[in-house]
Design a protein around this motif. Structure first.
Motif, PDB file in Angstrom:
ATOM      1  N   THR A 150      57.818  41.680  72.667  1.00  0.00           N
ATOM      2  CA  THR A 150      56.883  41.885  74.055  1.00  0.00           C
ATOM      3  C   THR A 150      55.591  42.143  73.717  1.00  0.00           C
ATOM      4  O   THR A 150      55.350  42.458  72.374  1.00  0.00           O
ATOM      5  N   PHE A 190      50.995  41.674  77.866  1.00  0.00           N
ATOM      6  CA  PHE A 190      51.236  41.166  79.305  1.00  0.00           C
ATOM      7  C   PHE A 190      52.353  42.258  79.750  1.00  0.00           C
ATOM      8  O   PHE A 190      52.349  42.362  80.856  1.00  0.00           O
ATOM      9  N   HIS A 191      53.071  42.721  78.999  1.00  0.00           N
ATOM     10  CA  HIS A 191      54.225  43.331  79.260  1.00  0.00           C
ATOM     11  C   HIS A 191      53.851  44.789  80.051  1.00  0.00           C
ATOM     12  O   HIS A 191      54.628  45.543  80.586  1.00  0.00           O
ATOM     13  N   LEU A 217      51.516  45.251  82.175  1.00  0.00           N
ATOM     14  CA  LEU A 217      50.750  45.212  83.524  1.00  0.00           C
ATOM     15  C   LEU A 217      51.426  46.021  84.461  1.00  0.00           C
ATOM     16  O   LEU A 217      50.951  46.485  85.735  1.00  0.00           O
ATOM     17  N   PHE A 244      48.303  40.453  89.239  1.00  0.00           N
ATOM     18  CA  PHE A 244      48.542  40.018  87.709  1.00  0.00           C
ATOM     19  C   PHE A 244      49.925  40.517  87.149  1.00  0.00           C
ATOM     20  O   PHE A 244      50.556  39.322  86.458  1.00  0.00           O
ATOM     21  N   HIS A 245      50.681  41.555  87.588  1.00  0.00           N
ATOM     22  CA  HIS A 245      51.922  41.778  86.980  1.00  0.00           C
ATOM     23  C   HIS A 245      52.868  40.777  87.523  1.00  0.00           C
ATOM     24  O   HIS A 245      53.698  40.298  86.856  1.00  0.00           O
ATOM     25  N   ARG A 298      52.514  37.534  85.688  1.00  0.00           N
ATOM     26  CA  ARG A 298      53.018  37.544  84.350  1.00  0.00           C
ATOM     27  C   ARG A 298      54.656  37.180  84.447  1.00  0.00           C
ATOM     28  O   ARG A 298      55.349  36.477  83.756  1.00  0.00           O
ATOM     29  N   PHE A 322      56.434  34.139  82.941  1.00  0.00           N
ATOM     30  CA  PHE A 322      57.305  34.325  82.051  1.00  0.00           C
ATOM     31  C   PHE A 322      58.972  33.950  82.297  1.00  0.00           C
ATOM     32  O   PHE A 322      59.987  33.933  81.631  1.00  0.00           O
ATOM     33  N   PRO A 335      58.774  36.740  75.952  1.00  0.00           N
ATOM     34  CA  PRO A 335      57.767  35.803  76.537  1.00  0.00           C
ATOM     35  C   PRO A 335      58.632  34.324  76.403  1.00  0.00           C
ATOM     36  O   PRO A 335      59.573  34.181  75.684  1.00  0.00           O
TER      37      PRO A 335
END
Ligand code: HEM
Length: 254
Positions: free
Chosen positions: A34, A37-38, A40, A103-104, A107, A111, A218
Protein backbone atom coordinates in the motif's frame (compact mmCIF):
# COMPACT_ATOMS: atom_id res chain seq x y z
CA UNK A 1 -2.16 1.83 38.07
CA UNK A 2 -2.33 -0.82 35.30
CA UNK A 3 -5.32 -2.46 36.97
CA UNK A 4 -7.06 0.92 37.23
CA UNK A 5 -6.67 1.43 33.47
CA UNK A 6 -7.58 -2.15 32.54
CA UNK A 7 -10.66 -2.42 34.73
CA UNK A 8 -12.95 -0.10 32.72
CA UNK A 9 -11.57 -1.45 29.42
CA UNK A 10 -12.26 -5.06 30.49
CA UNK A 11 -15.67 -4.01 31.78
CA UNK A 12 -16.58 -2.53 28.42
CA UNK A 13 -15.11 -5.42 26.42
CA UNK A 14 -16.97 -8.04 28.44
CA UNK A 15 -20.28 -6.29 27.88
CA UNK A 16 -19.90 -5.07 24.27
CA UNK A 17 -16.93 -6.63 22.46
CA UNK A 18 -16.12 -3.06 21.31
CA UNK A 19 -12.45 -3.20 22.33
CA UNK A 20 -11.95 -6.45 20.38
CA UNK A 21 -13.64 -4.81 17.38
CA UNK A 22 -11.35 -1.77 17.66
CA UNK A 23 -8.26 -4.01 17.90
CA UNK A 24 -9.39 -5.90 14.80
CA UNK A 25 -9.90 -2.59 12.97
CA UNK A 26 -6.53 -1.11 13.96
CA UNK A 27 -4.38 -4.23 13.59
CA UNK A 28 -5.98 -5.87 10.55
CA UNK A 29 -3.69 -6.95 7.72
CA UNK A 30 -3.28 -4.78 4.63
CA UNK A 31 -1.17 -5.57 1.54
CA UNK A 32 2.53 -4.82 2.07
CA UNK A 33 2.67 -2.52 -0.95
CA UNK A 34 0.00 0.00 0.00
CA UNK A 35 1.24 3.56 -0.55
CA UNK A 36 0.39 7.21 0.08
CA UNK A 37 -2.47 7.11 -2.44
CA UNK A 38 -4.29 4.80 -0.03
CA UNK A 39 -4.49 7.65 2.50
CA UNK A 40 -6.84 9.70 0.31
CA UNK A 41 -9.93 7.96 1.70
CA UNK A 42 -8.90 8.81 5.28
CA UNK A 43 -8.03 12.36 4.17
CA UNK A 44 -11.57 12.68 2.75
CA UNK A 45 -12.95 11.36 6.03
CA UNK A 46 -10.88 13.90 7.99
CA UNK A 47 -12.16 16.74 5.78
CA UNK A 48 -15.73 15.55 6.36
CA UNK A 49 -15.22 15.47 10.14
CA UNK A 50 -13.82 19.02 10.05
CA UNK A 51 -16.99 20.08 8.20
CA UNK A 52 -19.17 18.32 10.77
CA UNK A 53 -17.41 19.92 13.76
CA UNK A 54 -17.20 23.46 12.33
CA UNK A 55 -20.79 23.10 11.06
CA UNK A 56 -22.09 22.28 14.54
CA UNK A 57 -20.35 25.39 15.91
CA UNK A 58 -21.79 27.57 13.13
CA UNK A 59 -25.27 26.14 13.79
CA UNK A 60 -25.09 27.55 17.33
CA UNK A 61 -25.10 31.10 15.93
CA UNK A 62 -26.63 30.91 12.46
CA UNK A 63 -30.30 31.94 12.12
CA UNK A 64 -32.10 30.35 9.14
CA UNK A 65 -34.54 33.17 8.44
CA UNK A 66 -34.44 35.62 5.49
CA UNK A 67 -34.52 38.59 7.89
CA UNK A 68 -31.62 37.41 10.05
CA UNK A 69 -29.53 34.88 8.08
CA UNK A 70 -27.14 37.36 6.48
CA UNK A 71 -26.64 39.42 9.63
CA UNK A 72 -26.09 36.28 11.74
CA UNK A 73 -23.27 35.31 9.37
CA UNK A 74 -21.81 38.82 9.62
CA UNK A 75 -22.01 38.48 13.39
CA UNK A 76 -20.17 35.13 13.29
CA UNK A 77 -17.45 36.53 11.03
CA UNK A 78 -16.90 39.92 12.69
CA UNK A 79 -17.89 39.69 16.35
CA UNK A 80 -17.42 36.18 17.70
CA UNK A 81 -14.06 34.99 19.03
CA UNK A 82 -12.41 33.04 16.18
CA UNK A 83 -15.76 33.09 14.36
CA UNK A 84 -13.97 34.11 11.16
CA UNK A 85 -11.73 31.06 11.49
CA UNK A 86 -14.55 28.58 12.06
CA UNK A 87 -16.57 30.03 9.19
CA UNK A 88 -13.50 30.15 6.93
CA UNK A 89 -12.64 26.54 7.74
CA UNK A 90 -16.21 25.46 6.93
CA UNK A 91 -16.36 27.49 3.72
CA UNK A 92 -12.96 26.51 2.29
CA UNK A 93 -13.15 23.05 3.86
CA UNK A 94 -16.18 22.33 1.68
CA UNK A 95 -14.00 22.66 -1.43
CA UNK A 96 -11.20 20.65 0.18
CA UNK A 97 -13.68 17.86 0.94
CA UNK A 98 -14.99 17.72 -2.65
CA UNK A 99 -11.47 17.87 -4.15
CA UNK A 100 -10.25 15.05 -1.88
CA UNK A 101 -13.38 13.07 -2.74
CA UNK A 102 -12.48 13.27 -6.42
CA UNK A 103 -8.80 12.42 -5.78
CA UNK A 104 -9.86 9.40 -3.72
CA UNK A 105 -12.28 8.31 -6.43
CA UNK A 106 -9.56 8.72 -9.08
CA UNK A 107 -7.19 6.54 -7.04
CA UNK A 108 -9.85 3.85 -6.68
CA UNK A 109 -10.56 4.02 -10.43
CA UNK A 110 -6.93 3.99 -11.57
CA UNK A 111 -6.05 1.12 -9.21
CA UNK A 112 -9.06 -0.84 -10.54
CA UNK A 113 -10.27 -1.10 -6.93
CA UNK A 114 -13.91 -0.85 -8.06
CA UNK A 115 -13.77 -4.39 -9.53
CA UNK A 116 -15.01 -7.60 -7.92
CA UNK A 117 -15.58 -7.93 -5.01
CA UNK A 118 -15.73 -4.16 -4.34
CA UNK A 119 -18.49 -3.09 -6.77
CA UNK A 120 -20.91 -2.46 -3.93
CA UNK A 121 -18.40 -0.18 -2.20
CA UNK A 122 -17.99 1.78 -5.44
CA UNK A 123 -21.79 2.18 -5.63
CA UNK A 124 -21.85 3.38 -2.01
CA UNK A 125 -19.01 5.74 -2.99
CA UNK A 126 -21.10 7.16 -5.85
CA UNK A 127 -23.96 7.89 -3.42
CA UNK A 128 -21.40 9.57 -1.14
CA UNK A 129 -20.30 11.70 -4.07
CA UNK A 130 -23.90 12.73 -4.83
CA UNK A 131 -24.74 13.45 -1.17
CA UNK A 132 -21.44 15.36 -0.81
CA UNK A 133 -22.34 17.59 -3.77
CA UNK A 134 -25.86 18.09 -2.36
CA UNK A 135 -24.23 19.34 0.85
CA UNK A 136 -22.42 21.95 -1.24
CA UNK A 137 -25.60 22.96 -3.08
CA UNK A 138 -27.77 23.30 0.05
CA UNK A 139 -25.02 25.06 2.03
CA UNK A 140 -24.47 27.68 -0.67
CA UNK A 141 -27.88 29.29 -0.07
CA UNK A 142 -27.43 29.74 3.67
CA UNK A 143 -25.52 33.10 3.70
CA UNK A 144 -28.62 34.53 1.93
CA UNK A 145 -26.67 37.10 -0.09
CA UNK A 146 -27.03 37.88 -3.79
CA UNK A 147 -24.60 35.16 -4.90
CA UNK A 148 -26.34 32.58 -2.73
CA UNK A 149 -29.81 33.55 -3.92
CA UNK A 150 -29.07 33.60 -7.64
CA UNK A 151 -26.90 30.48 -7.59
CA UNK A 152 -29.83 28.67 -6.02
CA UNK A 153 -32.24 30.09 -8.62
CA UNK A 154 -29.96 28.64 -11.32
CA UNK A 155 -29.57 25.30 -9.48
CA UNK A 156 -33.30 24.85 -8.94
CA UNK A 157 -34.15 25.88 -12.51
CA UNK A 158 -31.59 23.39 -13.83
CA UNK A 159 -33.21 20.62 -11.80
CA UNK A 160 -36.60 21.81 -13.05
CA UNK A 161 -35.63 21.01 -16.65
CA UNK A 162 -35.23 17.27 -15.93
CA UNK A 163 -37.76 15.13 -17.83
CA UNK A 164 -41.01 14.22 -16.00
CA UNK A 165 -39.66 14.57 -12.45
CA UNK A 166 -38.07 18.02 -13.00
CA UNK A 167 -41.02 20.28 -12.02
CA UNK A 168 -41.73 18.17 -8.90
CA UNK A 169 -38.09 18.29 -7.90
CA UNK A 170 -37.97 22.07 -8.35
CA UNK A 171 -41.18 22.48 -6.29
CA UNK A 172 -39.81 20.24 -3.59
CA UNK A 173 -36.54 22.20 -3.40
CA UNK A 174 -38.28 25.60 -3.38
CA UNK A 175 -40.89 24.54 -0.83
CA UNK A 176 -43.41 26.73 -2.68
CA UNK A 177 -43.82 28.81 -5.83
CA UNK A 178 -40.99 31.25 -4.97
CA UNK A 179 -37.60 31.00 -3.31
CA UNK A 180 -38.12 32.45 0.16
CA UNK A 181 -38.14 31.68 3.87
CA UNK A 182 -39.47 28.15 3.37
CA UNK A 183 -36.70 27.39 0.89
CA UNK A 184 -34.10 28.63 3.35
CA UNK A 185 -35.32 26.52 6.28
CA UNK A 186 -35.75 23.53 3.97
CA UNK A 187 -32.18 23.86 2.69
CA UNK A 188 -30.93 24.33 6.26
CA UNK A 189 -32.67 21.17 7.45
CA UNK A 190 -31.31 19.21 4.48
CA UNK A 191 -27.84 20.71 4.96
CA UNK A 192 -27.36 20.13 8.67
CA UNK A 193 -29.61 17.17 9.50
CA UNK A 194 -30.76 14.96 6.67
CA UNK A 195 -27.79 14.85 4.29
CA UNK A 196 -25.03 14.72 6.96
CA UNK A 197 -26.97 11.94 8.72
CA UNK A 198 -27.08 10.05 5.45
CA UNK A 199 -23.38 10.68 4.81
CA UNK A 200 -22.43 9.40 8.29
CA UNK A 201 -24.45 6.22 7.71
CA UNK A 202 -22.97 5.72 4.23
CA UNK A 203 -19.41 6.26 5.51
CA UNK A 204 -20.10 3.64 8.21
CA UNK A 205 -21.17 1.14 5.53
CA UNK A 206 -18.26 2.16 3.28
CA UNK A 207 -15.68 1.57 6.01
CA UNK A 208 -17.33 -1.69 7.08
CA UNK A 209 -16.82 -2.97 3.52
CA UNK A 210 -13.25 -1.61 3.38
CA UNK A 211 -12.40 -3.58 6.54
CA UNK A 212 -14.32 -6.66 5.43
CA UNK A 213 -12.80 -6.83 1.93
CA UNK A 214 -9.38 -5.31 2.60
CA UNK A 215 -7.74 -2.71 0.38
CA UNK A 216 -6.38 -3.39 -3.10
CA UNK A 217 -2.71 -3.42 -4.00
CA UNK A 218 -1.50 -0.98 -6.65
CA UNK A 219 -1.81 -2.24 -10.26
CA UNK A 220 1.97 -2.66 -10.48
CA UNK A 221 1.98 -4.90 -7.42
CA UNK A 222 4.07 -8.03 -7.83
CA UNK A 223 2.44 -9.43 -4.74
CA UNK A 224 -1.06 -9.12 -6.22
CA UNK A 225 0.21 -10.54 -9.52
CA UNK A 226 0.96 -13.80 -7.75
CA UNK A 227 4.54 -13.44 -6.56
CA UNK A 228 4.52 -15.09 -3.18
CA UNK A 229 6.30 -13.61 -0.24
CA UNK A 230 8.18 -16.87 0.03
CA UNK A 231 9.47 -16.45 -3.59
CA UNK A 232 11.03 -13.16 -2.57
CA UNK A 233 12.58 -14.69 0.49
CA UNK A 234 10.20 -12.73 2.70
CA UNK A 235 7.97 -15.19 4.52
CA UNK A 236 4.70 -13.83 5.83
CA UNK A 237 4.12 -14.05 9.53
CA UNK A 238 2.71 -17.57 9.42
CA UNK A 239 5.14 -18.70 6.72
CA UNK A 240 2.50 -18.93 3.98
CA UNK A 241 1.76 -16.41 1.22
CA UNK A 242 -0.97 -13.97 2.21
CA UNK A 243 -4.41 -14.73 0.79
CA UNK A 244 -8.07 -14.61 1.60
CA UNK A 245 -10.01 -11.54 2.63
CA UNK A 246 -6.95 -9.31 2.68
CA UNK A 247 -6.42 -10.12 -1.01
CA UNK A 248 -9.54 -11.64 -2.56
CA UNK A 249 -8.90 -13.49 -5.81
CA UNK A 250 -11.01 -12.94 -8.96
CA UNK A 251 -13.96 -15.30 -9.43
CA UNK A 252 -13.27 -18.62 -11.13
CA UNK A 253 -9.56 -18.45 -10.42
CA UNK A 254 -9.57 -21.35 -7.99
C1 HEM B 1 -17.16 10.90 2.12
C2 HEM B 1 -16.57 10.28 1.14
C3 HEM B 1 -15.65 9.09 1.26
C4 HEM B 1 -14.92 8.65 2.33
C5 HEM B 1 -14.83 9.27 3.72
C6 HEM B 1 -14.22 7.46 1.90
C7 HEM B 1 -13.34 6.74 2.71
C8 HEM B 1 -12.64 5.63 2.29
C9 HEM B 1 -11.55 5.00 3.00
C10 HEM B 1 -10.98 5.47 4.36
C11 HEM B 1 -11.12 3.93 2.26
C12 HEM B 1 -9.95 2.96 2.59
C13 HEM B 1 -8.61 3.61 2.27
C14 HEM B 1 -8.49 4.09 0.85
O1 HEM B 1 -8.62 3.29 -0.07
O2 HEM B 1 -8.31 5.31 0.69
C15 HEM B 1 -11.95 3.87 1.07
C16 HEM B 1 -11.88 2.90 0.09
C17 HEM B 1 -12.69 2.83 -1.03
N1 HEM B 1 -13.51 3.83 -1.50
FE1 HEM B 1 -14.02 5.51 -0.46
N2 HEM B 1 -14.55 7.18 0.60
C18 HEM B 1 -15.41 8.16 0.16
C19 HEM B 1 -15.91 8.29 -1.13
C20 HEM B 1 -15.76 7.36 -2.15
C21 HEM B 1 -16.19 7.54 -3.52
C22 HEM B 1 -16.82 8.84 -4.08
C23 HEM B 1 -15.91 6.37 -4.18
C24 HEM B 1 -16.17 6.00 -5.62
C25 HEM B 1 -17.18 6.41 -6.33
C26 HEM B 1 -15.30 5.47 -3.23
C27 HEM B 1 -14.93 4.16 -3.48
C28 HEM B 1 -14.11 3.41 -2.66
C29 HEM B 1 -13.69 2.04 -2.95
C30 HEM B 1 -14.12 1.17 -4.16
C31 HEM B 1 -12.80 1.68 -1.93
C32 HEM B 1 -12.03 0.36 -1.79
C33 HEM B 1 -10.65 0.63 -2.32
C34 HEM B 1 -9.73 -0.54 -2.17
O3 HEM B 1 -10.16 -1.59 -1.71
O4 HEM B 1 -8.56 -0.39 -2.50
N3 HEM B 1 -15.19 6.12 -2.01
N4 HEM B 1 -12.85 4.92 1.10
Amino acid sequence: MEAAINYPIDWLEERSGLIGGLRYFLFRKVPADTNWFHTLGSATLTAFLVQAITGVILAMYYKPDPATAYSSIQHITNDLTLGWLVRGMHKWGASVFIILLFFHMARVFLFGAYKYPRELNWIIGVTLLVTGMLEGFTGYLLPWDQTAYWATVVGINLNGTAPILGPFLADFLRGGAEIGGDTLSRFYSLHMLIIPGLIFALIGLHLYLVVRLGVTSPPWSKEAAGEDWADRGEPSMDGRPRQGLTQPRPRGNG
